[in-house]
Design an enzyme around this catalytic site. Structure first.
Site, PDB file in Angstrom:
ATOM      1  N   SER A  28       0.864  -1.193   0.000  1.00  0.00           N
ATOM      2  CA  SER A  28       0.000   0.000   0.000  1.00  0.00           C
ATOM      3  C   SER A  28       0.899   1.241   0.000  1.00  0.00           C
ATOM      4  CB  SER A  28      -0.880   0.009   1.248  1.00  0.00           C
ATOM      5  OG  SER A  28      -1.512   1.265   1.402  1.00  0.00           O
ATOM      6  N   TYR A  65      -1.511  -0.450  10.303  1.00  0.00           N
ATOM      7  CA  TYR A  65      -1.590  -0.787   8.871  1.00  0.00           C
ATOM      8  C   TYR A  65      -0.339  -0.271   8.154  1.00  0.00           C
ATOM      9  CZ  TYR A  65      -3.666  -1.181   4.170  1.00  0.00           C
ATOM     10  OH  TYR A  65      -3.927  -1.518   2.858  1.00  0.00           O
TER      11      TYR A  65
END
Ligand code: NAP
Length: 273
Positions: free
Chosen positions: A159, A172
């Site tokens: 990501s 995350y």
């Protein structure tokens, strides 16, 4: 005339560089979103694909749809955050593909959006187990199979949150940052086994993981204003890069983290021009 021999063989060679025919692939989390698009992209290019997810009914429905489309896709239920279930998954994959795997796509990942001070220890463990530990262990389990294929390829779905702060939660971000470093480690460590390792780092992609955020007009407007291409992405815009990285055409690319982000990660400040 001197090139006559080349011109007759070149088209065949080029065709095989852009094909996955004869290759085997495991895509974790293939029933929705980016994983689903990757399964279809790899199968369309000729690969035999294995996938998994937790929801048996949805998995069976997808397998039926792929059969109708003529894709060679098998699958089984597996919670990728469970070590025992990962072991079982790789036993199934190994027997399905005769002990050889050309491609592993570590796609499974999730998120809980919170401020750092508010996370519980359980949430930390769940996010790390799902996003990092599951991929790390899958690489370990896949290693002998990738090696046996003679030409292995690993792709992580990372990501942009692993590159810069995007306000999607520090756990995350840390898990994806670790994936990015793991990409570089494995690219160097396993190059001797002819295994290439790369990461694809998407910005917001329209999937079930983030649809609740994209439905919020204020959030979507902010996202669009920070994204040069002025929109979130589609799963197929990620799967096309994943497929490219798996092709023989990408045989000299390893250790890279490539953003699929509409220009987000290179856009620092909106000036006058
Ligand atoms: N969408 C984005 O904007 C975006 C941006 C950057 C990175 N990513 C990354 O892209 C990857 C895929 O995200 P997505 O947006 O496509 O997610 P998604 O729409 O939530 O789809 C996730 C898929 O993985 C499966 N899955 C989830 N947890 C699993 C588990 N523990 N074990 C096995 N299967 C599991 C789901 O099926 P079940 O629920 O039935 O298990 C589903 O098939 C993730 O790593 C995510 O971090 C997404």
């Amino acid at each position: 005339m001197a090139n006559a021999g080349n011109s007759s063989t070149a088209p065949v060679a080029r065709k095989s560089r852009w094909s996955l025919t004869g290759m085997t692939a495991l895509v974790t989390g293939g029933t929705r979103g980016i994983g689903h698009a990757v399964v279809e992209e790899l199968a369309e290019l000729g690969a035999s694909v294995y996938t998994c997810s937790r929801n048996e009914q949805e998995l069976n429905q997808r397998l039926e749809e792929w059969k109708v489309k003529g894709f060679d896709v098998a699958g089984s239920v597996c919670d990728a955050s469970s070590g025992a279930q990962r072991e079982e998954l790789f036993q199934r994959v190994s027997s399905c593909f005769g002990g050889k795997l050309h491609i592993l796509i570590n796609n499974v990942g999730t998120n809980i959006w919170k401020a750092t001070a508010d996370y519980t220890a359980e949430e930390y463990s769940k996010l790390m187990a799902t996003n990092l530990e599951s991929s790390y262990h899958a690489c370990q389990l896949a290693y002998p199979l990738l090696k046996a294929s003679g030409s292995g390829c690993l792709v992580f779905i990372s990501s942009v949150a692993g590159l810069v702060h995007v306000g999607s939660g520090s756990i995350y971000g840390a898990s994806k940052g670790a994936i990015n470093q793991l990409t570089k480690n494995l690219a160097c460590e396993w190059a001797k086994d002819n295994i290439r390792t790369n990461s694809v780092a998407p910005w917001y992609i329209k999937t079930s993981l983030v649809e609740h955020l994209l439905e919020n007009k204020e959030f979507l407007d902010r996202l669009i204003s920070r994204t040069p291409l002025r929109r979130p992405g589609e799963s197929e815009e990620v799967s096309s890069l994943v497929a490219y990285l798996c092709l023989p055409a990408a045989s000299y690319i390893t250790g890279q983290i490539i953003a699929v982000d509409g220009g987000f990660s290179v856009n620092s400040f909106e000036g006058l021009v």
